[in-house]
Design a protein around this motif. Structure first.
Motif, short mmCIF file in Angstrom:
data_model
loop_
_atom_site.label_atom_id
_atom_site.label_comp_id
_atom_site.label_asym_id
_atom_site.label_seq_id
_atom_site.Cartn_x
_atom_site.Cartn_y
_atom_site.Cartn_z
N ASP A 254 49.25 49.74 75.58
CA ASP A 254 48.82 51.09 75.60
C ASP A 254 50.52 52.23 74.95
O ASP A 254 49.98 52.62 74.36
CB ASP A 254 47.90 51.27 77.12
N GLN A 255 51.09 51.99 75.97
CA GLN A 255 52.44 52.69 75.85
C GLN A 255 53.04 52.41 74.08
O GLN A 255 53.52 53.43 73.64
CB GLN A 255 53.12 51.88 76.38
N MET A 256 52.66 50.86 73.71
CA MET A 256 53.45 50.93 72.37
C MET A 256 52.75 51.10 70.87
O MET A 256 53.75 50.64 70.64
CB MET A 256 54.20 48.84 72.41
N TYR B 132 44.01 44.57 71.78
CA TYR B 132 43.73 44.06 70.96
C TYR B 132 45.08 42.37 70.78
O TYR B 132 44.63 41.04 70.90
CB TYR B 132 43.01 44.13 69.66
N VAL B 133 45.83 42.93 71.15
CA VAL B 133 46.87 41.59 70.85
C VAL B 133 47.56 40.89 71.91
O VAL B 133 48.05 39.73 72.37
CB VAL B 133 48.49 43.12 70.29
N TRP C 64 44.83 40.45 74.40
CA TRP C 64 43.58 38.91 73.96
C TRP C 64 44.17 38.24 72.97
O TRP C 64 43.92 37.33 73.46
CB TRP C 64 42.40 39.95 73.82
N VAL C 65 44.29 38.43 72.08
CA VAL C 65 45.23 37.58 70.81
C VAL C 65 46.23 37.05 71.49
O VAL C 65 45.82 35.15 71.41
CB VAL C 65 45.48 38.18 69.54
N LEU C 66 47.16 37.29 72.05
CA LEU C 66 48.28 35.84 72.99
C LEU C 66 47.71 35.73 73.51
O LEU C 66 48.26 34.37 73.59
CB LEU C 66 49.66 37.30 73.23
N ILE C 67 46.88 35.62 74.50
CA ILE C 67 45.71 34.77 75.22
C ILE C 67 45.10 33.51 74.30
O ILE C 67 45.27 32.62 74.87
CB ILE C 67 45.05 35.56 76.13
N ALA C 68 44.35 34.64 73.73
CA ALA C 68 43.30 33.24 73.01
C ALA C 68 44.82 32.25 72.33
O ALA C 68 44.33 31.60 72.11
CB ALA C 68 42.92 34.20 71.56
#
Length: 253
Positions: free
Chosen positions: A89-91, A15-16, A18-22
């Motif tokens: 995914d890791q963080m 999600y993050v 995707w939000v950063l790209i948006a």
């Protein structure tokens, strides 16, 4: 040569990423109309971009979400799309957001230290994304990454290990930064190199938590799950047979 995808599927929804790209796309669209006016563009970037000579504190953050053109934006978002989901995914979602912003701040600081008297505004998410790439290299050095190699009119996709793609990218930034006069402007190579190094350092505690060298031995440098497998789909472009493969007609000469 640039990456288009990796064979490292994420196990949670990014999600993050995707939000950063948006956000990057939305911010670019908000001032896109200014780009046709050189004076307006210069004033805008001098206000919100990072100008090392006066280094307004807020511009360390705002400069991360500005881009100089569509290709600049598209290239950065492609790299974030390819490598961001696995680091998220890791963080975890919040951890990745803080990591991304910290990498961007470190990249900006590296550029300011490299050329503290510059009045050339720095814009772009590439420093923060370089941090993501540095962390990816530490966690998954042998993950397969598909890169497109363009030679004039020839397009070819090659799967390469991440350490080759990302290591070569970092080497180019370091060498170019060393050879390019800082006052020349253009690409902020030291921001890229600084962000990449910061990404490795910031990811190091996570790598140790996973077992450090033992994590590498256990996974052999690959992702700790099965690789994604891509199959080429059918193309709508018809195949043209060579002359010697065709039956000759009475009209052939």
């Amino acid at each position: 040569m640039f990456p288009i995808r990796d064979h490292n599927p994420s196990e949670r929804t990014p999600y993050v990423t995707w939000v950063l790209i948006a956000i990057n796309v939305a911010v670019f669209l908000s001032y896109w109309s200014l780009l046709s006016n050189d004076r307006a563009t210069q004033d805008f970037f001098m206000t919100w971009g990072l100008v090392p000579a006066w280094s307004a504190p807020e511009t360390f953050l705002t400069s991360m979400f500005l881009h100089g053109g569509i290709l600049h934006l598209a290239g950065n978002m492609l790299f974030l799309w390819v490598f961001g989901d696995n680091m998220e995914d890791q963080m975890g979602h919040l951890g990745f957001l803080l990591f991304y912003l910290a990498g961007g701040l470190a990249a900006a600081a590296a550029q300011v230290m490299a050329d503290p008297g510059s009045f050339i505004p720095m814009v772009g998410a590439s420093g923060a994304i370089a941090g993501v790439m540095g962390g990816y290299l530490l966690m998954f050095p042998k993950a397969r990454v598909d890169v497109v190699v363009i030679l004039v009119i020839i397009f070819k996709v090659f799967p390469l290990p991440a350490w080759t793609v990302l290591g070569f990218w970092f080497l180019v930034q370091f060498v170019q930064g060393s050879m390019t006069p800082t006052e020349q402007g253009g690409v902020a190579y030291w921001a890229h190199a600084g962000g990449f190094a910061a990404g490795v350092v910031l990811t190091f505690p996570l790598w140790q938590k996973r077992g450090g060298a033992a994590f590498w031995r256990r996974t052999h440098g690959h992702p700790p799950h099965p690789d994604a497998i891509y199959r080429e789909g059918r193309t709508m472009v018809p195949k043209v047979r060579r002359d010697k493969d065709r039956a000759r007609s009475p009209w052939d000469r």
